[in-house]
Design a protein around this motif. Sequence first.
Motif, PDB file in Angstrom:
ATOM      1  N   ALA A 105      42.012  21.638  26.986  1.00  0.00           N
ATOM      2  CA  ALA A 105      42.153  22.325  28.273  1.00  0.00           C
ATOM      3  C   ALA A 105      43.331  21.762  29.055  1.00  0.00           C
ATOM      4  CB  ALA A 105      40.866  22.190  29.082  1.00  0.00           C
ATOM      5  N   ILE A 106      43.498  20.451  29.038  1.00  0.00           N
ATOM      6  CA  ILE A 106      44.635  19.831  29.735  1.00  0.00           C
ATOM      7  C   ILE A 106      45.950  20.265  29.099  1.00  0.00           C
ATOM      8  CG2 ILE A 106      45.790  17.621  30.174  1.00  0.00           C
ATOM      9  CD1 ILE A 106      42.958  16.423  30.583  1.00  0.00           C
ATOM     10  N   ALA A 107      46.004  20.269  27.771  1.00  0.00           N
ATOM     11  CA  ALA A 107      47.228  20.698  27.085  1.00  0.00           C
ATOM     12  C   ALA A 107      47.538  22.160  27.400  1.00  0.00           C
ATOM     13  CB  ALA A 107      47.080  20.490  25.579  1.00  0.00           C
ATOM     14  N   LEU A 108      46.521  23.009  27.378  1.00  0.00           N
ATOM     15  CA  LEU A 108      46.731  24.421  27.675  1.00  0.00           C
ATOM     16  C   LEU A 108      47.146  24.615  29.124  1.00  0.00           C
ATOM     17  CD1 LEU A 108      46.566  27.276  26.497  1.00  0.00           C
ATOM     18  CD2 LEU A 108      44.152  27.313  27.168  1.00  0.00           C
ATOM     19  N   ALA A 109      46.522  23.868  30.037  1.00  0.00           N
ATOM     20  CA  ALA A 109      46.867  23.979  31.451  1.00  0.00           C
ATOM     21  C   ALA A 109      48.317  23.564  31.686  1.00  0.00           C
ATOM     22  CB  ALA A 109      45.935  23.109  32.292  1.00  0.00           C
ATOM     23  N   ALA A 137      46.970  23.596  38.467  1.00  0.00           N
ATOM     24  CA  ALA A 137      46.569  24.665  39.385  1.00  0.00           C
ATOM     25  C   ALA A 137      45.874  25.795  38.627  1.00  0.00           C
ATOM     26  CB  ALA A 137      47.791  25.204  40.124  1.00  0.00           C
ATOM     27  N   THR A 138      46.183  25.930  37.340  1.00  0.00           N
ATOM     28  CA  THR A 138      45.532  26.983  36.553  1.00  0.00           C
ATOM     29  C   THR A 138      44.068  26.670  36.283  1.00  0.00           C
ATOM     30  OG1 THR A 138      46.234  25.962  34.483  1.00  0.00           O
ATOM     31  CG2 THR A 138      47.668  27.664  35.397  1.00  0.00           C
ATOM     32  N   LEU A 139      43.651  25.440  36.535  1.00  0.00           N
ATOM     33  CA  LEU A 139      42.249  25.072  36.326  1.00  0.00           C
ATOM     34  C   LEU A 139      41.366  25.407  37.529  1.00  0.00           C
ATOM     35  CD1 LEU A 139      42.663  21.583  34.607  1.00  0.00           C
ATOM     36  CD2 LEU A 139      42.084  23.760  33.535  1.00  0.00           C
ATOM     37  N   ARG A 140      41.986  25.804  38.641  1.00  0.00           N
ATOM     38  CA  ARG A 140      41.205  26.139  39.822  1.00  0.00           C
ATOM     39  C   ARG A 140      40.326  27.350  39.545  1.00  0.00           C
ATOM     40  NH1 ARG A 140      45.434  27.032  43.682  1.00  0.00           N
ATOM     41  NH2 ARG A 140      46.706  25.330  43.000  1.00  0.00           N
ATOM     42  N   THR A 141      39.170  27.324  40.163  1.00  0.00           N
ATOM     43  CA  THR A 141      38.250  28.441  40.015  1.00  0.00           C
ATOM     44  C   THR A 141      37.562  28.705  41.343  1.00  0.00           C
ATOM     45  OG1 THR A 141      36.310  29.278  38.854  1.00  0.00           O
ATOM     46  CG2 THR A 141      36.406  26.906  39.227  1.00  0.00           C
ATOM     47  N   ARG A 142      37.192  29.956  41.547  1.00  0.00           N
ATOM     48  CA  ARG A 142      36.419  30.298  42.734  1.00  0.00           C
ATOM     49  C   ARG A 142      34.929  30.127  42.468  1.00  0.00           C
ATOM     50  NH1 ARG A 142      38.213  36.037  43.868  1.00  0.00           N
ATOM     51  NH2 ARG A 142      39.950  35.846  42.447  1.00  0.00           N
ATOM     52  N   VAL A 193      36.177  37.410  36.083  1.00  0.00           N
ATOM     53  CA  VAL A 193      37.206  36.422  35.763  1.00  0.00           C
ATOM     54  C   VAL A 193      38.577  37.084  35.911  1.00  0.00           C
ATOM     55  CG1 VAL A 193      38.223  35.038  33.916  1.00  0.00           C
ATOM     56  CG2 VAL A 193      35.758  35.077  34.226  1.00  0.00           C
ATOM     57  N   GLN A 194      39.469  36.421  36.620  1.00  0.00           N
ATOM     58  CA  GLN A 194      40.810  36.966  36.795  1.00  0.00           C
ATOM     59  C   GLN A 194      41.643  36.709  35.556  1.00  0.00           C
ATOM     60  OE1 GLN A 194      42.520  35.246  40.249  1.00  0.00           O
ATOM     61  NE2 GLN A 194      41.135  36.282  41.645  1.00  0.00           N
ATOM     62  N   LYS A 195      42.602  37.584  35.317  1.00  0.00           N
ATOM     63  CA  LYS A 195      43.458  37.429  34.143  1.00  0.00           C
ATOM     64  C   LYS A 195      44.313  36.173  34.230  1.00  0.00           C
ATOM     65  CE  LYS A 195      43.694  42.269  33.030  1.00  0.00           C
ATOM     66  NZ  LYS A 195      44.518  43.438  32.815  1.00  0.00           N
ATOM     67  N   SER A 196      44.541  35.658  35.429  1.00  0.00           N
ATOM     68  CA  SER A 196      45.385  34.472  35.575  1.00  0.00           C
ATOM     69  C   SER A 196      44.648  33.182  35.238  1.00  0.00           C
ATOM     70  CB  SER A 196      45.930  34.396  37.001  1.00  0.00           C
ATOM     71  OG  SER A 196      44.846  34.230  37.901  1.00  0.00           O
ATOM     72  N   SER A 197      43.366  33.247  34.953  1.00  0.00           N
ATOM     73  CA  SER A 197      42.619  32.017  34.702  1.00  0.00           C
ATOM     74  C   SER A 197      42.343  31.845  33.209  1.00  0.00           C
ATOM     75  CB  SER A 197      41.320  32.010  35.497  1.00  0.00           C
ATOM     76  OG  SER A 197      40.521  33.095  35.119  1.00  0.00           O
ATOM     77  N   GLU A 198      43.399  31.902  32.395  1.00  0.00           N
ATOM     78  CA  GLU A 198      43.242  31.765  30.953  1.00  0.00           C
ATOM     79  C   GLU A 198      42.613  30.439  30.567  1.00  0.00           C
ATOM     80  OE1 GLU A 198      46.274  32.473  32.271  1.00  0.00           O
ATOM     81  OE2 GLU A 198      46.854  34.442  31.529  1.00  0.00           O
TER      82      GLU A 198
END
Length: 176
Positions: free
Chosen positions: A9-13, A20-25, A137-142
Amino acid sequence: RYCIGILFAIALASRLGGFATLRTRRLGGHALRSVLNIVTMITFYYALSLMPLADAVAVGFAAPLFMTALSVPLLREKVGPRRWTAIVVGFFGVLLIAGPGSGPEGFAIGWGAVLALISTFNYALTLITARHAGIDVQKSSEVNVAGDLQLQRSQRDSHNCSHSRVADHHAGIGRR
């Protein structure tokens, strides 16, 4: 297993724009799913110490039954009379597998079977919460989606049951 998942997950982020891509609502939903997953694993492994593997796995086949029943109040899905009949018959089958014992009441279910049922119920809730989170889930939160997929894979591995594909089908995971 989770440490390796975090590394991925860290490598992908880092490739997708940083942490910032790890943020979630839905942080609460992720936390709930994590707690349910931990309870699933602990109760399943403890059940294995109290009953044969084949029986614990057989009780685990109740997960699609729990998911179908829980989808009505939790996901507002409609379940027809034939499916309710199948759920009732399936639960009787699980009770049969869970093992009528020779206790003082004549019908006793051992602690191993109770723990296996708790594990299966929590597994069903875990998959329902994953489906509920996937609804918006938003498309930006891969990265979050990749984390969810890793979580689902590790749940299947930890549950070690062949019913996971059936469970995913009934839970609607992977559907859009």
